[in-house]
Design a protein around this motif. Structure first.
Motif, PDB file in Angstrom:
ATOM      1  N   ASN A   1      14.302  -0.397   4.765  1.00 22.62           N
ATOM      2  CA  ASN A   1      13.255  -0.465   3.966  1.00 22.62           C
ATOM      3  C   ASN A   1      13.492   1.113   3.410  1.00 22.62           C
ATOM      4  OD1 ASN A   1      11.820  -2.533   3.773  1.00 22.62           O
ATOM      5  ND2 ASN A   1      11.068  -2.315   5.901  1.00 22.62           N
ATOM      6  N   PRO A   2      13.476   1.453   2.419  1.00 20.86           N
ATOM      7  CA  PRO A   2      14.194   2.962   2.289  1.00 20.86           C
ATOM      8  C   PRO A   2      12.953   4.269   2.471  1.00 20.86           C
ATOM      9  CG  PRO A   2      15.077   1.927   0.530  1.00 20.86           C
ATOM     10  CD  PRO A   2      13.497   0.945   1.151  1.00 20.86           C
ATOM     11  N   LYS A   3      13.674   4.930   3.101  1.00 24.00           N
ATOM     12  CA  LYS A   3      12.265   5.841   3.423  1.00 24.00           C
ATOM     13  C   LYS A   3      11.312   6.742   2.341  1.00 24.00           C
ATOM     14  CE  LYS A   3      13.286   6.061   8.239  1.00 24.00           C
ATOM     15  NZ  LYS A   3      13.593   4.118   8.252  1.00 24.00           N
ATOM     16  N   ARG A   4      12.046   6.781   1.630  1.00 23.10           N
ATOM     17  CA  ARG A   4      10.724   7.330   0.047  1.00 23.10           C
ATOM     18  C   ARG A   4      10.139   6.381   0.170  1.00 23.10           C
ATOM     19  NH1 ARG A   4      15.233   5.206  -2.714  1.00 23.10           N
ATOM     20  NH2 ARG A   4      14.557   3.167  -3.669  1.00 23.10           N
ATOM     21  N   ASN A   5      10.130   5.462   0.397  1.00 23.10           N
ATOM     22  CA  ASN A   5       9.129   4.042   0.573  1.00 23.10           C
ATOM     23  C   ASN A   5       7.716   4.639   1.319  1.00 23.10           C
ATOM     24  OD1 ASN A   5      10.595   3.476  -1.727  1.00 23.10           O
ATOM     25  ND2 ASN A   5      10.835   1.513  -0.876  1.00 23.10           N
ATOM     26  N   GLU A   6       8.228   5.063   2.579  1.00 21.56           N
ATOM     27  CA  GLU A   6       6.948   5.215   3.526  1.00 21.56           C
ATOM     28  C   GLU A   6       6.554   6.906   2.908  1.00 21.56           C
ATOM     29  OE1 GLU A   6       6.333   4.398   5.852  1.00 21.56           O
ATOM     30  OE2 GLU A   6       7.290   2.599   5.105  1.00 21.56           O
ATOM     31  N   ARG A   7       7.387   7.830   1.680  1.00 15.35           N
ATOM     32  CA  ARG A   7       7.372   8.692   1.585  1.00 15.35           C
ATOM     33  C   ARG A   7       5.525   8.972   0.925  1.00 15.35           C
ATOM     34  NH1 ARG A   7       9.142  12.893  -1.644  1.00 15.35           N
ATOM     35  NH2 ARG A   7      11.036  11.201  -1.887  1.00 15.35           N
ATOM     36  N   LEU A   8       6.572   7.755  -0.040  1.00 16.39           N
ATOM     37  CA  LEU A   8       5.376   7.478  -1.467  1.00 16.39           C
ATOM     38  C   LEU A   8       4.400   7.292  -0.528  1.00 16.39           C
ATOM     39  CD1 LEU A   8       8.082   6.490  -3.810  1.00 16.39           C
ATOM     40  CD2 LEU A   8       6.771   8.695  -3.925  1.00 16.39           C
ATOM     41  N   ALA A   9       3.838   6.341  -0.429  1.00 16.74           N
ATOM     42  CA  ALA A   9       2.561   5.380   0.379  1.00 16.74           C
ATOM     43  C   ALA A   9       1.924   6.346   0.575  1.00 16.74           C
ATOM     44  CB  ALA A   9       3.090   3.786   0.791  1.00 16.74           C
ATOM     45  N   GLY A  10       2.541   7.128   1.293  1.00 17.91           N
ATOM     46  CA  GLY A  10       1.787   8.433   1.843  1.00 17.91           C
ATOM     47  C   GLY A  10       1.176   9.588   1.225  1.00 17.91           C
ATOM     48  N   LEU A  11       1.639   9.637   0.220  1.00 18.77           N
ATOM     49  CA  LEU A  11       1.193  10.314  -0.739  1.00 18.77           C
ATOM     50  C   LEU A  11      -0.453  10.502  -0.806  1.00 18.77           C
ATOM     51  CD1 LEU A  11       3.255  10.456  -3.785  1.00 18.77           C
ATOM     52  CD2 LEU A  11       3.353  12.568  -1.879  1.00 18.77           C
ATOM     53  N   PRO A  12      -1.808  11.766  -0.156  1.00 15.80           N
ATOM     54  CA  PRO A  12      -2.279  11.760  -0.332  1.00 15.80           C
ATOM     55  C   PRO A  12      -3.501  10.922  -1.377  1.00 15.80           C
ATOM     56  CG  PRO A  12      -1.745  13.920   0.024  1.00 15.80           C
ATOM     57  CD  PRO A  12      -0.567  13.052  -0.663  1.00 15.80           C
ATOM     58  N   GLY A  13      -2.883  11.135  -2.332  1.00 17.23           N
ATOM     59  CA  GLY A  13      -3.764  10.559  -2.884  1.00 17.23           C
ATOM     60  C   GLY A  13      -3.685   9.235  -3.617  1.00 17.23           C
ATOM     61  N   LEU A  14      -3.148   8.093  -2.723  1.00 19.30           N
ATOM     62  CA  LEU A  14      -2.866   7.443  -1.787  1.00 19.30           C
ATOM     63  C   LEU A  14      -3.364   7.180  -0.240  1.00 19.30           C
ATOM     64  CD1 LEU A  14       0.502   5.803  -3.425  1.00 19.30           C
ATOM     65  CD2 LEU A  14      -1.476   6.169  -4.279  1.00 19.30           C
ATOM     66  N   GLY A  15      -2.568   7.858  -0.095  1.00 18.33           N
ATOM     67  CA  GLY A  15      -2.992   7.384   1.479  1.00 18.33           C
ATOM     68  C   GLY A  15      -4.816   7.623   2.198  1.00 18.33           C
ATOM     69  N   ALA A  16      -5.169   8.850   1.400  1.00 17.61           N
ATOM     70  CA  ALA A  16      -6.238   9.679   1.648  1.00 17.61           C
ATOM     71  C   ALA A  16      -7.658   8.684   1.181  1.00 17.61           C
ATOM     72  CB  ALA A  16      -6.839  10.694   1.989  1.00 17.61           C
ATOM     73  N   GLN A  17      -7.432   7.876   0.432  1.00 12.11           N
ATOM     74  CA  GLN A  17      -8.606   7.312  -0.650  1.00 12.11           C
ATOM     75  C   GLN A  17      -9.615   6.137   0.410  1.00 12.11           C
ATOM     76  OE1 GLN A  17      -9.110   8.554  -3.656  1.00 12.11           O
ATOM     77  NE2 GLN A  17      -7.368   9.354  -2.858  1.00 12.11           N
ATOM     78  N   HIS A  18     -10.825   6.137  -0.029  1.00 11.56           N
ATOM     79  CA  HIS A  18     -11.848   5.084   0.677  1.00 11.56           C
ATOM     80  C   HIS A  18     -11.971   3.959  -0.001  1.00 11.56           C
ATOM     81  CE1 HIS A  18     -15.315   4.058   2.632  1.00 11.56           C
ATOM     82  NE2 HIS A  18     -14.852   4.469   4.045  1.00 11.56           N
ATOM     83  N   PRO A  19     -11.689   2.846   0.651  1.00 14.28           N
ATOM     84  CA  PRO A  19     -12.393   1.579  -0.401  1.00 14.28           C
ATOM     85  C   PRO A  19     -14.163   1.549  -1.324  1.00 14.28           C
ATOM     86  CG  PRO A  19     -11.865   1.354   1.934  1.00 14.28           C
ATOM     87  CD  PRO A  19     -11.639   2.257   1.857  1.00 14.28           C
TER      88      PRO A  19
END
Ligand code: PLP
Length: 485
Positions: A86-104
């Motif tokens: 799995n390309p590492k860029r996808n890990e990095r992008l999925a971890g961006l705060p605008g995605l990873g730090a949201q609350h449902p």
């Protein structure tokens, strides 16, 4: 080399007073412990935690981590349970705060970017499937199967039809009959024919007005595309039943064939096998499902919707829904990775993924089939199942011995003993990212192993910190906790 059996545990390396941090002296008065935590609320003894320096701890865990086989370090040709890079860029992008730090529980209007991604992913997965609507909720392929069967059950209930059976090929993944059972159906096995695909006569004989769904995996688990799919779809639909695709093997047909065009009514994706998602081992993974329009009303709610003004919302207003199968919007971290993968490949890139996956598998098959016969098919799709039956019969070398010995060559074992219709099965899936040199080296290792002394192979692996384990004992009487002697 790091030797596991010669390496003390952290508890054994502990020396009184050795510490990882030197804390400043307390600047508040000491208080007796009994005043802070009454004795009745404390264990009789304080835990005997190991006392070690930071470097001791870092070395211990770094060395332990290097003992793992991992896709980033080793070729991992697991058929069916695919471990693809799995390309590492996808890990990095999925971890961006605008995605990873949201609350449902945030309001929809503060989650517009996140919802836009999920909406576009629903659309992309529908387009790749050639179907109409998608739910991102299920947390694994197996849960996708169950969810899709619950959708089909709700559809038939709504139509007042009592259909009690789900047909499942004998080569299917074990989750298929299990999901059918969990969804309240009777799972009826359809035999494979001598070519490793659905035995059409058996299918015809078992198809009836009690059939709700036929679950087909295409390409199937022996790596063959079933060309009878058009005929199967016609017979099934004439009988009023639904065609389900276990889409775990989409890696072979991405951008080349759309399941909807094969007559499929509903399917699941395995993002860990097809797009860039970690495999959950029971979760947290993802197993989105796609369905034809007549099944869309029954999908789990909410779906992500878009207002005419272009804003996104969670669509709970779905009166016929089967309800939720997962909290919130599904495992968004995994879904973001799938989105990044799809968008960074683009339509042409996805097609190339499938072409290279099929090319690599056929290249490898050709290199080894004279030593490890492949009972079904002379060509394959993304994976193939070779057999060690002759080696087992003539020389006592079993599939398990081969898998274990491969570890000495720094290769992970292929899947062994599955599917059950191939004796001494070695199920091999190289995936699209492996180089020709890696495939050549793997084939050389397999060929060499076939000539080795059977006794030597029975005790393999030989280069690892621990050699052949008693797997039955490990499963039945596991020792999961260190006890001081
Ligand atoms: C053919 C097939 N179907 C279903 C599954 C189940 O998927 P999951 O492990 O995500 O539950 C798998 C697993 O990889 C599979 O290979």
């Amino acid at each position: 080399m790091y030797k596991l059996d010669q390496t003390p545990l952290l508890f054994e390396s502990s020396r009184p007073g050795r510490a990882t941090a030197i804390l400043p002296a307390a600047d508040v008065p000491d208080r007796p412990l009994d005043d802070v935590i009454p004795r009745a609320h404390r264990a009789a003894d304080s835990p005997a935690l190991p006392e070690l320096s930071e470097l001791d701890v870092v070395r211990h865990y770094t060395n332990l981590s290097a003992l793992n086989m991992a896709i980033d370090a080793n070729f991992y040709p697991l058929g069916s349970c695919t471990m693809k890079y799995n390309p590492k860029r996808n890990e990095r992008l999925a971890g961006l705060p605008g995605l990873g730090a949201q609350h449902p529980y945030q309001d929809d209007d503060t989650l517009q970017g996140l919802l836009a991604i999920l909406y576009e992913l629903q659309d992309d997965l529908a387009e790749i499937a050639g179907l109409h609507a998608v739910s991102l909720q299920p947390a694994a392929g197996a849960q996708g199967e169950l969810t899709a069967l619950l959708v089909a059950a709700a559809y038939f209930r709504d139509r007042g039809e009592k259909r009690t059976q789900v047909l499942v090929p004998d080569s299917s993944h074990g989750t298929n009959p299990a999901s059918a059972h969990l969804a309240g159906f009777e799972a009826v096995t359809i035999n494979s024919n001598g070519c490793g695909i659905v035995d059409l006569a058996d299918f015809r004989a078992k198809l009836s007005d009690r059939t709700a769904v036929f679950m087909i995996t295409n390409p199937n688990t022996v790596g063959l595309f079933d060309p009878q799919i058009g005929e199967i779809s016609r017979l099934l639909h004439d009988c009023g039943a639904q065609l389900y695709l276990d889409g775990a093997n989409m890696n072979a047909i991405l951008g080349i064939v759309r399941p909807g065009d094969m007559g499929v009514d509903l399917m699941h994706y395995n993002p860990h096998k097809t797009f860039s998602g970690p495999h959950g081992g029971g979760g947290p993974g993802a197993g989105p499902i796609a369905v034809r329009d007549h099944l869309a009303p029954y999908l789990p709610a909410p779906l992500v919707g878009r207002h005419p003004d272009g804003t996104y919302f969670l669509d709970h207003d779905r009166p016929k829904t089967i309800g939720r199968v997962r909290a919130f919007f599904g495992n968004t971290g995994v879904l973001f990775r799938a989105y990044c993968y799809i968008r960074s490949q683009g339509p042409e890139g996805l097609k190339r993924v499938a072409q290279h996956a099929v090319l690599n598998a056929n290249y490898l098959l050709t290199l080894i089939k004279d030593v490890y016969p492949v009972p079904f098919g002379t060509r394959c799709m993304h994976e193939f199942v070779a057999s060690a039956r002759t080696l087992a019969k003539d020389r006592g070398i079993r599939a398990m011995d081969i898998g274990k010995r491969l570890i000495d060559f720094n290769f992970h074992a292929p899947t062994v003993y599955f599917p059950l219709i191939v004796p001494e099965a070695l199920m091999i899936e190289p995936t699209e990212t492996e180089s020709r040199e890696t495939l050549d080296a793997f084939a050389r290792a397999l060929r060499q192993i076939s000539t080795e002394d059977p006794e030597f192979l029975h005790n393999a692996p030989h280069t690892t910190p621990v050699s052949r384990l008693d797997e039955v004992k490990a499963a039945k009487t596991p020792v999961l906790k260190w006890q001081p002697e």
